[in-house]
Design a protein around this motif. Structure first.
Motif, PDB file in Angstrom:
ATOM      1  N   PRO A  42       0.813  -1.210   0.000  1.00 30.10           N
ATOM      2  CA  PRO A  42       0.000   0.000   0.000  1.00 30.10           C
ATOM      3  C   PRO A  42       0.850   1.265   0.000  1.00 30.10           C
ATOM      4  N   SER A  43       0.276   2.310  -0.550  1.00 26.29           N
ATOM      5  CA  SER A  43       0.953   3.598  -0.589  1.00 26.29           C
ATOM      6  C   SER A  43       0.778   4.308   0.746  1.00 26.29           C
ATOM      7  N   GLY A  44       1.799   5.040   1.150  1.00 30.10           N
ATOM      8  CA  GLY A  44       1.716   5.722   2.426  1.00 30.10           C
ATOM      9  C   GLY A  44       1.086   7.098   2.328  1.00 30.10           C
ATOM     10  N   LEU A  45       1.087   7.694   1.168  1.00 26.43           N
ATOM     11  CA  LEU A  45       0.661   9.080   1.033  1.00 26.43           C
ATOM     12  C   LEU A  45      -0.689   9.231   0.331  1.00 26.43           C
ATOM     13  N   PHE A  46      -1.054   8.248  -0.445  1.00 30.58           N
ATOM     14  CA  PHE A  46      -2.307   8.338  -1.186  1.00 30.58           C
ATOM     15  C   PHE A  46      -3.217   7.175  -0.794  1.00 30.58           C
ATOM     16  N   ASP A  47      -4.503   7.324  -1.110  1.00 24.77           N
ATOM     17  CA  ASP A  47      -5.386   6.159  -1.022  1.00 24.77           C
ATOM     18  C   ASP A  47      -4.995   5.229  -2.159  1.00 24.77           C
ATOM     19  N   VAL A 107       8.250   4.401  -3.692  1.00 26.14           N
ATOM     20  CA  VAL A 107       7.945   4.189  -5.098  1.00 26.14           C
ATOM     21  C   VAL A 107       6.463   3.868  -5.300  1.00 26.14           C
ATOM     22  N   GLU A 108       5.836   3.254  -4.315  1.00 24.71           N
ATOM     23  CA  GLU A 108       4.403   2.973  -4.432  1.00 24.71           C
ATOM     24  C   GLU A 108       3.603   4.275  -4.464  1.00 24.71           C
ATOM     25  N   ASP A 109       4.097   5.292  -3.740  1.00 25.21           N
ATOM     26  CA  ASP A 109       3.428   6.599  -3.798  1.00 25.21           C
ATOM     27  C   ASP A 109       3.548   7.173  -5.197  1.00 25.21           C
ATOM     28  N   THR A 110       4.724   6.988  -5.781  1.00 25.63           N
ATOM     29  CA  THR A 110       4.904   7.441  -7.158  1.00 25.63           C
ATOM     30  C   THR A 110       3.863   6.783  -8.058  1.00 25.63           C
ATOM     31  N   ALA A 111       3.639   5.491  -7.840  1.00 23.28           N
ATOM     32  CA  ALA A 111       2.685   4.779  -8.679  1.00 23.28           C
ATOM     33  C   ALA A 111       1.285   5.372  -8.528  1.00 23.28           C
ATOM     34  N   GLU A 112       0.907   5.626  -7.298  1.00 18.77           N
ATOM     35  CA  GLU A 112      -0.423   6.212  -7.073  1.00 18.77           C
ATOM     36  C   GLU A 112      -0.509   7.593  -7.714  1.00 18.77           C
TER      37      GLU A 112
END
Lengths: 297, 1080
Positions: free
Chosen positions: B435-440, B576-581
């Motif tokens: 899961p992303s830390g900054l976005f849903d 990097v997951e935040d980047t994806a979101e």
């Protein structure tokens, strides 16, 4: 910390110092519990780990924690103790290659009235129920390691050949040795018969955040600088497989921090405290300096 | 009377001035003794003929008689008379000439073959033109000719004489001076004389005055220029002279100066350049040589090439500007030098950057140049862009952005920090499910939607493809995969740049500078379609331009939300997951926007520095709004195609999908059997879909290049391509060796050993056959020369080793018997006695009880790679033992020089051998038991183990001769060789046993170490062999000259000792010292 310019050993204020102040030690894992358990169970402890990662400090801390004042003796330890002062709670001996068994056990000395037996530091530690800390034990002569054997198994005795006596260790006595694996000399290694009398606690440099905390505390530099120094330490340790014999120790990082607190320019402080201390190889030096110049503005 | 003819002659002689007769009388006896009576008459008569020719010819006669006796000793009578007649002819023309001829004769005849005498006389005669000046010149020729003849072959004398003659037509004075100069200079010229003479010959017509200057300059040139090149150098001068170059002497002077500045090895290269230039435009050669030394102060030899060729190109277009270029008088030339001198070659800082990147990333990073990556043909195509494939960082070969080296280095640093940032901050660790830390997390519902859509399609026969990588899985959520990838790249780079600046404040300034420059080169936003403009807007913001951004008025809200999204990533916690979101959101916005190009008045400057916090509600309403707009306009999003943005050069070529793929392929290799391995078909499929590949080729070609890519990728990851034919490439060898079973050591001197298979975690029983052979005997000169060449070092080492002896000679205290009483022990004993305690009886000390008891086996790597020539490189100059005495010093210096010259051609094995020689000497000095072995081989059934000196064999000439024959052979199967050495050491009884391995690289053999996964196998087996040694109380130690050794030695040796020798030249010194250190 140790004021060596004092005229004699007796006047070391070290006990008072320790009674007043708890030595700073930041617990990283379960080493405190392990040591305490070993102490209660009379199991000797071997501390393994690279230089400057806090082994000695840990023993000091444990000595304090286990509720006994601490005094450090030089390994020749020939000085007399003050009348009435009998406890020698932590005896630290820095081992070197000329350290012989009688340096540890004691010897007869001549005086005006004939001869007098003087207990060596090990004997005193055994009698007074101290923690005996042999630092860098591989450096000592091989015959000294044999002395350790009867002390470290179930017998817990120290035979003194010269006086024809056997000292049974005080209940509080504990032997603790330190050992830095990875020395290159082939002829210096701990024999298994010796090793297997100890439990081994492995030490390593603490994780970045804890190390930063330690640096800040010990050097008095700002948290930000301490954090960067810890980061630097971590990066430099990455080079250990690339020609660096030892990574930057916490001690070195603290030195750098101290220089910085004294107003030395940061990069310069890192250069003298870390880069030049670690290696003489120009390319490696340059690389580490580049890391320093990336981390610090 | 027989004396009458003689008497008659004497009478005639008496008519001449008295000196003639006197000279005659003095000589007569000797001549008679030499030849006899009849001949005596002829001799005397000839003298008379000379003396009576002209008024002043009596002087010649005097000289004739005077030298007669001396000359007669060297010539037979006919030759003697021939000589005399030559004089007669000369005297006819000019008595002065004859005098000079006779005078010179006494010293020239011993060195000149008789048949040359007339030719010699003729040479002198040819210089005489009947004038006074010419006779002086001719006389001078005779005067200097003894020296010439003594030192030069006669035909050179002839050439020189004809040169002088030619000059004499121009000026007798100059010719005379040259004659004298030539006498001094020519002999020293050696084999270059011919070249020089023909050069001088060529100068005669155009610029004869030059010859003298050239003669003066040549000795210097010969000193400064490498002796192999002087001939070419002079030849060049000749050719220049022939084409009419006026100031050849300048050429010589400048050329000498310039050549002396370049290292001897490169002089040939400079001359190559000169010859190239000569072919194009001879006039350019002198200016080139003249400016060369200045130019070389600023740039290196390797950079010279590009400067030079630029000049040649100019020369072809416009000779004048070309010459100005070589004179460094043109702007082009100056500017180019500026750029070159400040440019930085990757090779020069590679080592530093490698360590820097390794430190930052925490894993072993290799630095390679980008050309290498392109050559691998696994998807990266741009030679100018930095990149990383997860374990290596690729950088451009050269940086010349700035006019300052330091700045260029900073550029390298910024670029490599960015690449390493991908590794350090986890660009490639993207995990779809994390899961992303900054976005849903909108990825998961989106995937469900997409899959639902696909399922619907599947019912109509559509087959969904399985993504092989997490990045691929993410990107396949989007219809316009390219757009998604572009956005992902921009946003991830933005995240990294921000993170790097937070983590490494020191690099901020340099990074800002690079960013600003990148910004300055961005295309104009207002000329783009809206979609492209918004992507470009993101790029601008990622490069930290937040003010005065042109935004289409209609999409101002969209721009604000995009800015908010981007700002979320400017956070040290962003992953990097935040980047994806963020990518997902930016995609949803941009893909809903029309692609047309809005008119100019519809743009507005915006400040997006603080767009406010991102909120999911605002975003959703924006999407709804855009969707509504899109629905209303009826655009389906299809239209003219959108173009990908221009790449930001310093950020390089970011290919996360490829890297994840490579990693996946590699791990597939390492854990066989887990999950389905990737097949080539799957790979091709994936590559086809990937937006990271740019292929310009036609469709058919694409298929071809796809399979080429796929194969290359698999090769890179160490997987054998599935369809390779047996006997082709490396695939089959792998399996060939895995098959078969235990081997039997049937022949004598062969031994079977187990091998450790780390994957099975067990030994393969009797897997290798070691064949022990004794090295052939060669010549012991190699051994002796090695000691001679390293004389100073060898004495030094020997001294160091001899110092060990006193160490073991030190006093041993507390012995029952010894040389003298040990005072301490005695006192103690005495004290014990007084205390009624039994005293210790060990009260003596003694020396030298502590015998050294060391046995050692040296194992030399004789693999083919040791044939590699060692580059001349830098070398530590060892001045430690330079003698003080000047004479000795010269000897020492010469030896060292010789050593240096020889070393230029050295191979690694030569150094190994020389080190062995030094080591043997040292070992003999302290008397340790030692054996020296080499190993090589090919395949497991043929591990060759060469005995150079067996451990129980004495040292002698045989061993010396064997060293000579140690040569590079095949592969290195270290494990088996180590095991055999252990067997050798086990038989020896010693307290300390050491196994010393000297290698030049990884262990390698067929089926042992092939690039890729099997390297691990070899390293593990070697490691196990070393552990076996340790178990048997043998101390192993590895010394390698492979600079990259740290990477695997750590794994190979574990906590056992090893050392990587950065500077291979240090081997002869380091090896014995290391051994000494190890055994103290």
């Amino acid at each position: 910390m140790v004021q060596t310019d004092q005229p004699s050993y007796k006047e070391y204020a070290i006990e008072e110092f320790l009674v007043r102040d708890e030595p700073y030690y930041r617990v990283v894992g379960d080493e405190l519990d392990l040591f305490t358990a070993a102490y209660h169970q009379h199991i000797p402890v071997l501390l393994k780990g690279p230089t400057g990662c806090g082994k000695t400090r840990f023993v000091e801390y444990m000595a304090w924690k286990l509720g006994r004042p601490l005094s450090v003796m030089k390994e020749d330890g020939a000085q007399e103790l003050k009348e009435g002062e009998v406890r020698v709670p932590l005896v630290t001996i820095a081992c070197h290659e000329d350290l012989t068994a009688s340096d540890l056990v004691g010897r007869y000395l001549l005086d005006a009235n004939g001869t007098r037996w003087i207990d060596g530091p090990m004997t005193r530690a055994v009698k007074n129920g101290a923690i005996l800390y042999l630092d860098e034990v591989v450096e000592a002569r091989k015959d000294t390691t044999v002395l350790i054997h009867p002390l470290t198994d179930h017998r817990r005795i120290l035979p003194i050949e010269k006086t024809g006596s056997i000292v049974e260790a005080d209940d509080r006595f504990l032997l603790c040795i330190s050992y830095n694996p990875g020395y290159q000399s082939a002829l210096k290694d701990l024999k298994h018969s010796t090793r297997q009398r100890f439990i081994s606690i492995e030490f390593d440099y603490p994780p970045r955040d804890i190390e930063a905390e330690i640096i800040a505390r010990e050097s008095g530099c700002t948290a930000e600088i301490a954090d960067s120094l810890a980061k630097l330490g971590e990066k430099i340790r990455n080079l250990k497989e690339h020609g660096l014999q030892e990574g930057a120790s916490t001690r070195l990082l603290i030195y750098a921090g101290r220089l910085i607190s004294e107003g030395i320019e940061i990069r310069r402080a890192c250069q003298v405290a870390i880069v030049w201390t670690l290696t003489d190889e120009p390319e490696l030096q340059r690389s580490i300096e580049e890391v320093v110049s990336s981390i610090f503005e | 009377m027989s004396t009458s003819p003689l008497a008659g002659i004497e009478v005639e002689l008496a008519k001449l001035p008295p000196a003639v007769l006197e000279a005659y009388k003095e000589a007569v006896e000797t001549i008679e003794a030499a030849f006899g009576e009849e001949e005596l008459v002829l001799w005397a008569k000839e003298g008379l003929a000379i003396g009576t020719q002209t008024v002043r010819s009596w002087e010649s006669a005097v000289e004739y008689y005077r030298v007669g006796p001396q000359v007669s000793r060297f010539l037979s009578f006919p030759s003697f008379m021939q000589w005399a007649r030559c004089g007669t002819y000369l005297a006819q023309d000019s008595p002065t000439l004859a005098v000079a001829f006779f005078k010179a004769s006494s010293s020239i005849v011993p060195n000149l073959r008789p048949q040359y005498i007339p030719r010699w006389a003729g040479l002198g005669r040819s210089l005489y033109k009947g004038t006074w000046k010419s006779s002086t010149l001719a006389a001078k020729f005779f005067e200097v000719s003894p020296d010439l003849v003594r030192n030069l072959p006669f035909w050179d004398v002839e050439v020189f004489a004809s040169l002088i003659e030619a000059m004499s037509y121009k000026s007798y004075d100059v010719a005379g001076e040259c004659l004298v100069l030539g006498r001094d200079v020519l002999p020293a010229m050696g084999r270059e004389r011919e070249a020089f003479l023909s050069m001088a010959r060529a100068l005669i017509d155009g610029s004869w005055r030059e010859i003298k200057t050239c003669l003066e300059l040549v000795p210097r040139a010969l000193q400064q220029v490498d002796e192999n090149q002087t001939g070419r150098f002079l030849k060049l001068g000749e050719r220049l002279a022939k084409v009419g170059l006026r100031d050849t002497s300048r050429f010589l002077a400048d050329g000498t100066l310039s050549l002396s500045k370049v290292p001897a090895g490169s002089q040939g290269y400079i001359l190559d350049l000169c010859e190239t230039l000569l072919a194009t435009s001879p006039e350019a050669v002198p200016p080139f040589l003249k400016s060369l030394s200045g130019v070389l102060d600023r740039i290196t030899i390797s950079q010279l090439d590009s400067w030079f060729h630029r000049g040649v190109d100019l020369l072809k277009d416009n000779p004048e500007s070309g010459i100005a270029f070589f004179k460094v008088e043109s702007n082009t030339s100056v500017a180019m030098l500026e750029t070159l001198s400040s440019s930085l070659e990757l090779d020069r800082v590679k080592g530093i950057i490698r360590l820097y990147c390794s430190a930052l990333s925490g894993s072993s990073i290799d630095i390679l140049d980008t050309q290498e990556l392109v050559r691998k043909n696994i998807g990266w195509v741009d030679e100018d862009s930095a990149a990383t494939d997860g374990t290596k960082v690729f950088l451009p070969t050269i940086v010349d952005h700035y006019h300052d080296k330091q700045d260029n280095f900073s550029w390298f640093k910024v670029v490599s920090t960015h690449q390493v940032g991908h590794l350090e901050f986890g660009s490639f660790l993207f995990d779809f499910t994390k899961p992303s830390g900054l976005f849903d997390d909108r990825r998961f519902p989106l995937e469900e939607d997409v899959n639902a859509g696909k399922q619907a399609a599947e019912e109509e026969g559509f087959e969904p493809t399985q993504s092989l990588t997490d990045i691929g899985r993410f990107l396949s959520l989007f219809q316009d995969r390219q757009l998604a990838f572009d956005l992902f790249t921009v946003l991830e780079d933005c995240r990294l740049d921000y993170r790097i600046k937070v983590e490494y404040p020191g690099i901020r300034r340099a990074a800002n500078r690079v960013q600003d420059e990148a910004l300055a080169n961005r295309p104009n936003i207002q000329e783009m379609g809206v979609q492209e403009a918004l992507v470009e807007l993101l790029i601008h913001m990622s490069l930290e331009q937040f003010t005065e951004l042109p935004v289409p008025i209609e999409y101002k809200d969209a721009a604000v939300v995009l800015a908010q999204i981007l700002h979320e990533l400017r956070n040290a916690q962003a992953e990097v997951e935040d980047t994806a979101e963020a990518t997902l959101r930016a995609y949803e916005i941009i893909s809903r926007i029309t692609k047309e190009n809005p008119p100019e008045e519809d743009w507005e400057q915006e400040d997006l520095e603080e767009p406010g916090d991102f909120s999911e509600e605002e975003y959703e309403s924006l999407i709804d709004q855009l969707q509504a707009g899109q629905d209303a306009s009826g655009e389906s999003g299809e239209g003219e195609s959108r173009e990908s943005p221009e790449p930001v050069d310093y950020r390089g070529d970011f290919k996360p999908e490829m890297v994840q793929l490579l990693t996946r392929l590699q791990s597939d290799q390492d854990q066989q059997g887990e999950g389905e391995p990737i097949s080539q078909e799957m790979l091709e499929q994936l590559l086809q879909e990937s937006s990271e590949l740019e292929l310009d080729a036609e469709q058919g070609d694409i298929n071809d290049s796809m399979s080429a890519f796929a194969q290359n990728l698999m090769k890179e990851a160490g997987t054998p391509p599935p369809n390779s034919q047996p006997g082709q490439g490396y695939g089959p060898l792998l399996h060939d060796d895995d098959q078969g079973g235990e081997l039997e050591a049937r022949e004598p001197k062969t031994f079977a050993y187990d091998e450790w298979d780390f994957r099975a975690n067990d030994y393969k029983p009797r897997w290798c056959i070691v064949k022990e052979k004794t090295v052939d005997e060669g010549d012991s000169t190699f051994y002796n020369d090695a000691l001679k060449n390293y004389l100073s070092l060898s004495t030094h080492i020997k001294r160091q080793f001899e110092l060990i002896m006193p160490e073991s000679m030190k006093k041993i205290y507390r012995l029952t018997d010894g040389e003298d009483i040990d005072l301490n022990a005695a006192l103690e004993a005495w004290a014990d006695l007084r205390m009624n305690v039994p005293p210790d009886e060990k009260i003596y000390w003694h020396r030298n009880r502590n015998r050294r008891d060391v046995a050692v086996v040296f194992l030399l790597d004789m693999s083919a790679s040791t044939a590699e020539a060692i580059d001349e490189g830098r070398q530590v100059v060892d001045d430690r033992d330079a003698p003080d005495d000047p004479v000795e010093y010269m000897v020492w210096l010469r030896r060292r020089r010789e050593g240096l010259v020889r070393r230029n051609y050295k191979r690694i094995i030569d150094l190994e051998k020389e080190s062995t020689a030094l080591l043997i000497q040292a070992l003999e000095a302290i008397g340790d038991t030692y054996g020296i072995y080499g190993f090589s081989g090919y395949g497991r059934e043929n591990v060759e183990f060469y005995v150079i000196k067996d451990i129980d064999e004495g040292f002698g000439d045989k061993v010396k001769r064997r060293i000579d024959k140690v040569t590079p052979l095949h592969a290195t199967r270290m494990g088996a060789a180590i095991r055999h050495s252990i067997t050798k050491l086990e038989k020896i009884d010693a307290t300390t046993k050491i196994l010393f391995l000297i290698s030049d690289g990884r262990p390698q053999d067929r089926g042992y170490s092939r690039e890729g996964v099997e390297k691990e196998y070899a390293v593990h087996d070697t490691h196990m062999a070393l552990i076996e040694a340790k178990r048997k109380d043998i101390t192993p130690f590895c010394l390698t000259v492979d600079k990259a050794g740290h990477d695997y030695l750590k794994g190979m040796c574990g906590d056992m000792g090893y050392e990587v020798l950065g500077d291979i030249w240090a081997l002869p010194e380091r090896l014995p010292m290391l051994y000494r250190q190890l055994t103290l």
